[in-house]
Structure formats: C-alpha cells, structure tokens
Write a protein that holds these residues in place. Structure first.
Motif, short mmCIF file in Angstrom:
data_model
loop_
_atom_site.label_atom_id
_atom_site.label_comp_id
_atom_site.label_asym_id
_atom_site.label_seq_id
_atom_site.Cartn_x
_atom_site.Cartn_y
_atom_site.Cartn_z
N PHE A 155 0.86 -1.17 0.00
CA PHE A 155 0.00 0.00 0.00
C PHE A 155 0.90 1.23 0.00
O PHE A 155 2.09 1.15 0.29
CB PHE A 155 -0.88 0.02 1.25
N ARG A 156 0.31 2.38 -0.30
CA ARG A 156 1.07 3.62 -0.21
C ARG A 156 0.14 4.75 0.24
O ARG A 156 -1.07 4.70 0.03
CB ARG A 156 1.73 3.97 -1.55
N GLN A 157 0.76 5.74 0.87
CA GLN A 157 0.01 6.91 1.29
C GLN A 157 0.83 8.15 1.02
O GLN A 157 1.93 8.31 1.56
CB GLN A 157 -0.37 6.83 2.77
N LYS A 197 -3.35 12.50 1.25
CA LYS A 197 -4.22 11.56 0.53
C LYS A 197 -4.47 10.32 1.37
O LYS A 197 -3.75 10.03 2.31
CB LYS A 197 -3.57 11.16 -0.80
N GLU A 198 -5.52 9.61 0.99
CA GLU A 198 -5.82 8.35 1.68
C GLU A 198 -4.86 7.25 1.24
O GLU A 198 -4.30 7.29 0.14
CB GLU A 198 -7.26 7.94 1.37
N ARG A 199 -4.69 6.29 2.10
CA ARG A 199 -3.87 5.13 1.75
C ARG A 199 -4.54 4.36 0.62
O ARG A 199 -5.76 4.20 0.60
CB ARG A 199 -3.71 4.23 2.97
N GLU A 200 -3.76 3.89 -0.33
CA GLU A 200 -4.30 3.13 -1.45
C GLU A 200 -3.52 1.83 -1.64
O GLU A 200 -2.32 1.77 -1.39
CB GLU A 200 -4.27 3.95 -2.74
N ALA A 248 5.33 8.65 -2.04
CA ALA A 248 4.46 8.25 -0.93
C ALA A 248 5.29 7.44 0.06
O ALA A 248 6.42 7.04 -0.23
CB ALA A 248 3.30 7.41 -1.44
N TYR A 288 5.44 3.87 1.50
CA TYR A 288 4.99 2.55 1.07
C TYR A 288 5.01 1.58 2.24
O TYR A 288 6.00 1.51 2.99
CB TYR A 288 5.87 2.03 -0.07
N TYR A 289 3.92 0.84 2.38
CA TYR A 289 3.77 -0.12 3.46
C TYR A 289 3.49 -1.50 2.89
O TYR A 289 2.78 -1.64 1.90
CB TYR A 289 2.57 0.25 4.35
N TRP A 331 1.01 -4.71 9.77
CA TRP A 331 1.57 -3.72 8.85
C TRP A 331 3.01 -3.40 9.24
O TRP A 331 3.36 -3.42 10.43
CB TRP A 331 0.75 -2.43 8.91
N GLY A 382 6.66 1.26 7.20
CA GLY A 382 6.67 2.09 6.00
C GLY A 382 8.06 2.53 5.58
O GLY A 382 8.98 2.62 6.41
#
Length: 125
Positions: free
Chosen positions: A36-38, A42-45, A91, A93-94, A115, A118
């Motif tokens: 995922f990335r944030q 912005k919201e995490r995607e 971003a 990244y997770y 998780w 990051g």
C-alpha cells in the motif's frame, strides 16, 4: 509477527527502486501480502498484492506495467520492483499481511492484520 520494509529513497523520474518486505513470525507462503502507499494529504491506497491463489499477482491500474511484485519464500520476503517511476508515485509505502491466503481486491485495510512501519519513496528531479 513483524514486517520490515526497506529500499525506499529519492529517485529521479523514470528511475527504479526495489522495495523489500522482510517478514518474521509467520510464513509468507501461507498468506497474501499486499503493498500500500500513502501520499501526503491523501488516503492510503492499495498498490499490489501477492496471493497464494491463481492469479497470484494483482496491481492497481496506475502501476500496471511499471511495478512487479515477487516473493522469495526461502528468505520469507516480498519485493516490489518499481520502474519508470513518476512524481505521483511519491508516498510512504507499506507492506501488510493479509488475514487470508488470497488478495482482497477491494484493497480494504480490514483484510490485513499486520503492517510494517513504511518506507519513504520520493520521485523528484
């Protein structure tokens, strides 16, 4: 259970980075692993996911053809190879362990129970 990301950094547009997600306390072969990335503000995607089921890899449309997810079961590590990077890829990244062996294509965070901390990816000239 622990997930540790590494490999982030500053890269110019068009460049490449390979992120690593080293897992401990569980075996990645048994669970789907997502990236995922944030970005700021912005919201995490969801970005990509590696599943035990077939097909085994999934990508969000914005990274298809540029990012590749892979897994090394012997090292208990999942990678995200990122090529042709763009400024909009900037971003944190997770990586995250899914609660099941398959990827949730809704990219809902509720489908992941652990998780990493990051790693920052910055794409800038």
């Amino acid at each position: 259970v622990q997930l540790v990301e590494s490999g982030g950094g500053l890269v110019q547009p068009g460049g490449s980075l390979r992120l690593s997600c080293a897992a401990s306390g569980f075996t990645v072969v048994n669970y789907a692993i997502g990236w995922f990335r944030q970005a700021p503000g912005k919201e995490r995607e969801g970005v990509s996911c590696f599943s035990r089921s077939t097909p085994s890899t999934y990508y969000v449309d914005s990274v298809k053809g540029r990012f590749t997810i892979s897994k090394d079961n012997a090292k208990n590590t999942v990678y995200l190879q990122m090529n042709s990077l763009k400024p909009e890829d900037t971003a944190v990244y997770y990586c995250a362990k899914a609660t099941n062996y398959y990827c949730s294509l809704s990219w809902s965070a509720s489908g992941y129970d652990y998780w990493g901390q990051g790693t920052q990816v910055t794409v800038s000239s």
